[in-house]
Design a protein around this motif. Structure first.
Motif, short mmCIF file in Angstrom:
data_model
loop_
_atom_site.label_atom_id
_atom_site.label_comp_id
_atom_site.label_asym_id
_atom_site.label_seq_id
_atom_site.Cartn_x
_atom_site.Cartn_y
_atom_site.Cartn_z
N VAL A 159 57.36 18.80 17.47
CA VAL A 159 58.69 18.23 17.76
C VAL A 159 59.26 17.61 16.47
CG1 VAL A 159 59.97 16.52 19.11
CG2 VAL A 159 58.05 17.73 20.15
N ILE A 160 58.42 16.82 15.79
CA ILE A 160 58.89 16.13 14.58
C ILE A 160 59.31 17.15 13.52
CG2 ILE A 160 58.11 14.65 12.66
CD1 ILE A 160 56.34 13.20 14.78
N ALA A 161 58.48 18.19 13.34
CA ALA A 161 58.79 19.20 12.31
C ALA A 161 60.11 19.90 12.65
CB ALA A 161 57.65 20.21 12.22
N LEU A 162 60.29 20.22 13.93
CA LEU A 162 61.54 20.91 14.31
C LEU A 162 62.75 20.00 14.09
CD1 LEU A 162 60.44 22.95 17.46
CD2 LEU A 162 61.33 23.88 15.34
N VAL A 163 62.57 18.71 14.35
CA VAL A 163 63.70 17.78 14.16
C VAL A 163 64.02 17.68 12.65
CG1 VAL A 163 64.40 15.35 14.31
CG2 VAL A 163 63.34 16.46 16.27
N ILE A 164 62.98 17.54 11.84
CA ILE A 164 63.22 17.33 10.41
C ILE A 164 63.84 18.57 9.75
CG2 ILE A 164 62.06 16.99 8.16
CD1 ILE A 164 60.08 15.15 9.61
N MET A 165 63.35 19.76 10.12
CA MET A 165 63.72 20.94 9.33
C MET A 165 64.95 21.69 9.83
SD MET A 165 60.13 22.52 8.17
CE MET A 165 59.45 22.97 9.72
N ASN A 166 65.48 21.25 10.96
CA ASN A 166 66.42 22.10 11.65
C ASN A 166 67.79 22.33 11.05
OD1 ASN A 166 66.91 23.62 13.87
ND2 ASN A 166 65.66 22.22 15.03
N ILE A 167 68.45 21.23 10.71
CA ILE A 167 69.90 21.33 10.47
C ILE A 167 70.26 22.29 9.32
CG2 ILE A 167 72.02 19.98 9.98
CD1 ILE A 167 70.82 17.73 11.68
N PHE A 173 57.16 27.93 11.03
CA PHE A 173 55.78 27.42 11.11
C PHE A 173 55.49 26.68 12.42
CE2 PHE A 173 56.06 28.48 6.65
CZ PHE A 173 54.86 29.16 6.49
N PRO A 174 56.35 25.72 12.82
CA PRO A 174 56.07 25.10 14.12
C PRO A 174 56.07 26.12 15.27
CG PRO A 174 58.06 24.14 13.10
CD PRO A 174 57.45 25.05 12.11
N SER A 175 56.86 27.20 15.11
CA SER A 175 56.87 28.21 16.19
C SER A 175 55.53 28.95 16.23
CB SER A 175 57.98 29.23 15.95
OG SER A 175 59.21 28.58 15.91
N LEU A 176 54.97 29.20 15.04
CA LEU A 176 53.66 29.88 15.02
C LEU A 176 52.59 28.97 15.63
CD1 LEU A 176 53.81 31.59 11.51
CD2 LEU A 176 53.98 32.68 13.75
N MET A 177 52.67 27.67 15.34
CA MET A 177 51.72 26.73 15.95
C MET A 177 51.84 26.77 17.46
SD MET A 177 52.17 23.28 13.81
CE MET A 177 51.91 23.16 12.09
#
Ligand code: HEM
Length: 540
Positions: free
Chosen positions: A250-258, A288-292
């Motif tokens: 969740v954190i990675a998706l929030v940080i990397m998204n915009i 990467f978070p999607s692969l996880m």
């Protein structure tokens, strides 16, 4: 809480009403593109396409996401605060008012600018005012969620936010920060479309739009992922995967998204090669978070299947509850995400994007991602969430109907999105009504695939009708009773989750830093080296 339930139920009702109308418009487009249907003179292709996009990618997804997460917040945080419930109702009304304002000029053909409304195409200012109301309504709900979460944290110091509320916080952070750029864009467009200022900076507008547009994509994705991590394991009788990994995703998706939005502009002129290179990397990082997630989900399935007695290399697969629509629909969604994600990698890669840019391939891609992966997950959720908020139960008959719906939807999207991908490789453009370009041989070669597209679209409308019927039945007519809100337990002997995952201010700071890394240089460049701005090009 019955009042919280009524709130979520109203949100879900609007979401599925949008699916019905948006789906019918989609069929009109599909039949038109295949040359099987001529639209009446009072309705042009772009009106239909604008309404289809707006209803399905804005109304359906926003209303579903908010209805689902507000139910989750109410369930896991011990109910919504009265003022938060009020804010969510105000947000509901603002979004509806905004939607009506946006639809009026679409109907009068004064806003055929598509859901992306790129300047210099200009719509009636009322369209943009409607969008402002929608954004403000979303912010109301985001701040309501923040207040509820902050209140819970104050009363539960040192504890981890329940996992579904953690996902909700991530989604509302993205909804708020992601919609700030589009709010700025719309506020600069209104004076231009009203004729108060003469020109607009097209590059800045497009960039602000995609900072929002792609964040929206990942908001849907994160919403679907929350159900994959938290709900589906419970439905199959298993436990959740590692809590730290889940929160990290969740954190990675929030940080990397915009900054991911930039890959939508990878062919745009006026952006330097080095900036594009940085953005390819920033977009691909989201993979990467999607692969996880892919790894974690299939590990949960295998563990649960084996616990239920599945033997051998693949015997566990047979032990999964394939006849249960609450599992089947999100499972198909996850499988569809494999080719969908691969297509996304193609599009984020500069050289490959040149082949597919603005072709029907791209339309195939988002019908596979949002139209299949996200939608099937939302449909799967609806079979327990709608009865839960309606105090009714899912009957075997509706479950069976859901299983059939899942097959129909999958087949429809497979044919439609498959044909779109394929014919896109032959150069068939997106956003174009049926034309043979004066019987040009290349364009005539697209016809068989466009026919397949229409067959898929026809199956999909059957899928829409089945789904809407199931939702209406579960909302108003199914037998009364209690339905569980299925949240999976952590694994036995799970390691303790470190507390840094709860530091939202740090997460948001990192997110803003990444946004600055992505946007400061190109935005300054667009403004300092701007070519002469564009006057409005009215589409009517
Ligand atoms: C565009 C069909 C469901 C999102 C289109 C196009 C067709 C189509 C034919 C136009 C292609 C073009 O000319 O570029 C359908 C059918 C559906 C369906 C038959 C089901 C009955 C969905 C769903 C979503 C969705 C469920 C998302 C949740 C979109 C978007 C566009 C689009 C965003 C692009 C609009 C634009 O280019 O401005 N759809 N679709 N569609 N569809 Fe769908």
């Amino acid at each position: 809480n019955p009042e919280d339930a009524r709130l979520s139920k109203s949100y879900l009702f609007v979401a599925f009403a949008a699916l019905l109308v948006g789906g019918i418009l989609g069929l009109l487009q599909g039949l038109n593109r295949a040359g099987l249907l001529e639209l009446p003179t009072w309705l042009n292709y772009y009106q239909v396409l604008t309404a289809h996009g707006l209803l399905l990618v804005l109304v359906l997804t926003a209303f579903f996401t908010i209805g689902y997460f507000y139910a989750g917040l109410s369930h896991t945080l011990g109910g919504l605060l009265p003022k938060v419930r009020k804010m969510a109702w105000i947000g509901f009304s603002m979004k509806l008012v905004g939607f009506v304002l946006a639809v009026i000029p679409i109907i009068t053909n004064e806003a055929s600018v598509l859901y992306t409304f790129y300047p210099p195409m200009a719509a009636s200012p009322i369209y943009y005012v409607g969008l402002v109301f929608i954004v403000l309504g979303v912010w109301m709900c985001a701040f309501g969620a923040f207040i509820n979460v902050a209140n819970w944290r104050k009363n539960h110091r040192g504890q981890h936010l329940p996992i579904l509320a953690f996902f909700a916080t991530g989604v509302f952070v993205l909804l708020f920060f992601g919609s700030v750029p589009v709010a700025i864009e719309v506020l600069t467009i209104i004076p231009w479309a009203s004729g108060w200022v003469e020109t607009i900076n097209v590059m800045v507008a497009r960039t602000l739009f995609w900072a929002f547009g792609h964040t929206l994509v990942n908001i849907w994705y994160l919403t679907a992922v929350s159900a994959w991590y938290v709900i589906v394991p419970k439905i199959i009788g298993g436990r959740r995967w590692n809590d730290t990994l889940t929160r990290f995703v969740v954190i990675a998706l929030v940080i990397m998204n915009i900054p991911g939005g930039f890959h939508h502009q990878i062919i745009d002129p006026g952006i330097s090669e080095s900036v594009k290179f940085v953005h390819v990397f920033m977009s691909l990082a989201i993979g990467f978070p999607s692969l996880m997630t892919a790894w974690a989900m299939f590990a949960v399935f295998e563990r649960t299947g084996r616990k239920k007695g599945g033997k051998g290399l693949l015997g566990w697969i047979k032990k999964l509850p394939w006849g249960d629509v609450r599992f089947l629909a999100p499972m198909v969604a996850m499988i569809a995400f494999i080719p969908a994600g691969a297509g996304g990698i193609v599009q984020s890669t500069n050289q490959l994007n040149q082949v597919v840019h603005n072709t029907l391939w791209v339309v195939g891609h988002f019908h596979l991602t949002v139209g299949t992966s996200v939608m099937l997950t939302f449909f799967g959720i609806s079979y327990w969430l709608v009865p839960y908020v309606s105090k009714r139960v899912l009957t075997p008959k509706i479950n069976k109907l859901g299983v059939i719906q899942t097959f129909v939807w999958t087949a429809g999207m497979f044919l439609m999105a498959g044909a779109m991908h394929y014919v896109g490789l032959f150069g068939a453009p997106r956003r174009t009504s049926y034309t043979t370009y004066g019987d040009h041989a290349t364009a005539l070669g697209w016809d068989p695939y466009l026919l397949l597209l229409a067959v898929g679209g026809t199956l999909l409308i059957i899928g829409v009708l089945l789904q809407v019927y199931a939702v209406v039945h579960l909302m108003f007519f199914a037998p009364k009773g209690e339905t569980e809100f299925p949240i999976a337990e952590e694994e036995e002997n799970a390691p303790k989750t470190p507390y840094w995952t709860e530091r939202w201010s740090r997460t948001i700071l990192l997110m803003l830093l990444v946004v600055a890394m992505g946007y400061v240089i190109p935005m300054v460049d667009f403004i300092v080296n701007a070519p002469p701005g564009s006057p409005p090009f009215k589409t009517w």
